[in-house]
Design a protein around this motif. Structure first.
Motif, PDB file in Angstrom:
ATOM      1  N   ASP A  30     -20.162  34.715  -4.539  1.00 53.52           N
ATOM      2  CA  ASP A  30     -20.942  34.989  -3.497  1.00 53.52           C
ATOM      3  C   ASP A  30     -19.889  35.131  -1.976  1.00 53.52           C
ATOM      4  N   SER A  32     -20.743  35.855   1.225  1.00 56.74           N
ATOM      5  CA  SER A  32     -21.429  35.911   2.326  1.00 56.74           C
ATOM      6  C   SER A  32     -20.516  35.597   4.087  1.00 56.74           C
ATOM      7  N   GLU A  33     -19.842  34.466   2.990  1.00 54.06           N
ATOM      8  CA  GLU A  33     -19.206  33.823   3.618  1.00 54.06           C
ATOM      9  C   GLU A  33     -17.657  33.925   3.965  1.00 54.06           C
ATOM     10  N   ARG A  34     -16.924  35.400   3.367  1.00 49.60           N
ATOM     11  CA  ARG A  34     -16.022  35.279   3.549  1.00 49.60           C
ATOM     12  C   ARG A  34     -14.863  35.600   4.834  1.00 49.60           C
ATOM     13  N   ASN A  35     -16.172  35.717   5.904  1.00 47.93           N
ATOM     14  CA  ASN A  35     -15.067  35.495   7.523  1.00 47.93           C
ATOM     15  C   ASN A  35     -14.678  34.408   8.030  1.00 47.93           C
ATOM     16  N   SER A  36     -14.998  33.497   8.038  1.00 49.18           N
ATOM     17  CA  SER A  36     -15.458  32.281   8.106  1.00 49.18           C
ATOM     18  C   SER A  36     -13.805  31.892   8.856  1.00 49.18           C
ATOM     19  N   PRO A 113     -15.813  24.633  -0.848  1.00 51.08           N
ATOM     20  CA  PRO A 113     -15.620  25.411  -0.688  1.00 51.08           C
ATOM     21  C   PRO A 113     -14.456  25.723   0.956  1.00 51.08           C
ATOM     22  N   ASP A 115     -11.791  27.415   3.483  1.00 49.40           N
ATOM     23  CA  ASP A 115     -12.322  28.813   3.935  1.00 49.40           C
ATOM     24  C   ASP A 115     -11.494  29.846   3.429  1.00 49.40           C
ATOM     25  N   ARG A 136     -15.438  27.643  -5.550  1.00 52.39           N
ATOM     26  CA  ARG A 136     -16.485  28.340  -4.384  1.00 52.39           C
ATOM     27  C   ARG A 136     -15.761  29.156  -3.846  1.00 52.39           C
ATOM     28  N   LYS A 138     -14.415  30.528   0.029  1.00 57.23           N
ATOM     29  CA  LYS A 138     -14.981  32.063   1.192  1.00 57.23           C
ATOM     30  C   LYS A 138     -14.299  33.274   0.422  1.00 57.23           C
ATOM     31  N   LYS A 178      -9.112  34.579  11.126  1.00 62.96           N
ATOM     32  CA  LYS A 178      -9.056  33.730  10.613  1.00 62.96           C
ATOM     33  C   LYS A 178      -8.276  32.298  11.377  1.00 62.96           C
TER      34      LYS A 178
END
Length: 179
Positions: A30, A32-36, A113, A115, A136, A138, A178
């Motif tokens: 997943d 979807s949150e790669r840019n957090s 998770p 970052d 998991r 990101k 980031k």
């Protein structure tokens, strides 16, 4: 002699299973949150390559993180006979012949998770690559020679040059907003 041949076959089956697990996890990832933004940082480290873990915690502090928000997990090829107080350490013996991890705190590390997760090792490494694939995290950062499919960012610097690697990682974390 027979025992040695069986051990060699067992090792081949284990390595094949690790590759299969890695391939499977690559397709399930997943992003979807790669840019957090960076709040939690993880390191997967090969102890044969790098042992000054305090430098990694210091790097996290330089990125604006508290020590509790920087976690690391290390790999050793085989455990020494001397007892170790280090909890966040895994060896090849803690991977089953099916390539699964038999250590609870390793699974907890991989389920967190982060970052950003940095694979701090040189070249290809079947055990650490499997762990990166299972993570998991990101956003994943690796170094030249590693399996590029596992990472979102590959740094073209030898990680043994810690200061240069650190500067390059920090530069890209800024570019990607980031930090």
């Amino acid at each position: 002699m027979r025992r040695k041949a069986a051990g060699s076959m067992f090792k081949k089956v284990k390595h094949h299973s690790l590759k299969k697990h890695t391939e499977k996890k690559l397709t399930e990832r997943d992003i979807s949150e790669r840019n957090s933004p960076l709040k939690y940082l993880g390191f997967l480290v090969d102890e044969a390559f790098f042992e000054d873990f305090e430098l990694l915690y210091e790097f996290g502090r330089e990125l604006g993180l508290q020590r509790k928000d920087v976690k690391l997990f290390t790999f050793v090829e085989t455990r020494r006979k001397i007892p170790s107080l280090r909890q966040n350490q895994i060896s090849n013996k803690e991977f089953t012949w099916r390539g699964e991890i038999q250590k609870q705190n390793a699974q907890e590390f991989l389920d967190f998770p982060f970052d950003a997760l940095i694979g701090f090792y040189k070249g290809k490494h079947e055990f650490l690559s499997a762990m990166v694939a299972l993570s998991r995290a990101k956003f994943k950062i690796g170094f030249e020679g590693a399996d590029a499919r596992l990472y979102d960012l590959m740094i073209s610097i030898n990680p043994s040059n810690f200061e240069a690697a650190k500067a390059e990682i920090e530069k890209y974390l800024k570019i990607l907003n980031k930090i």
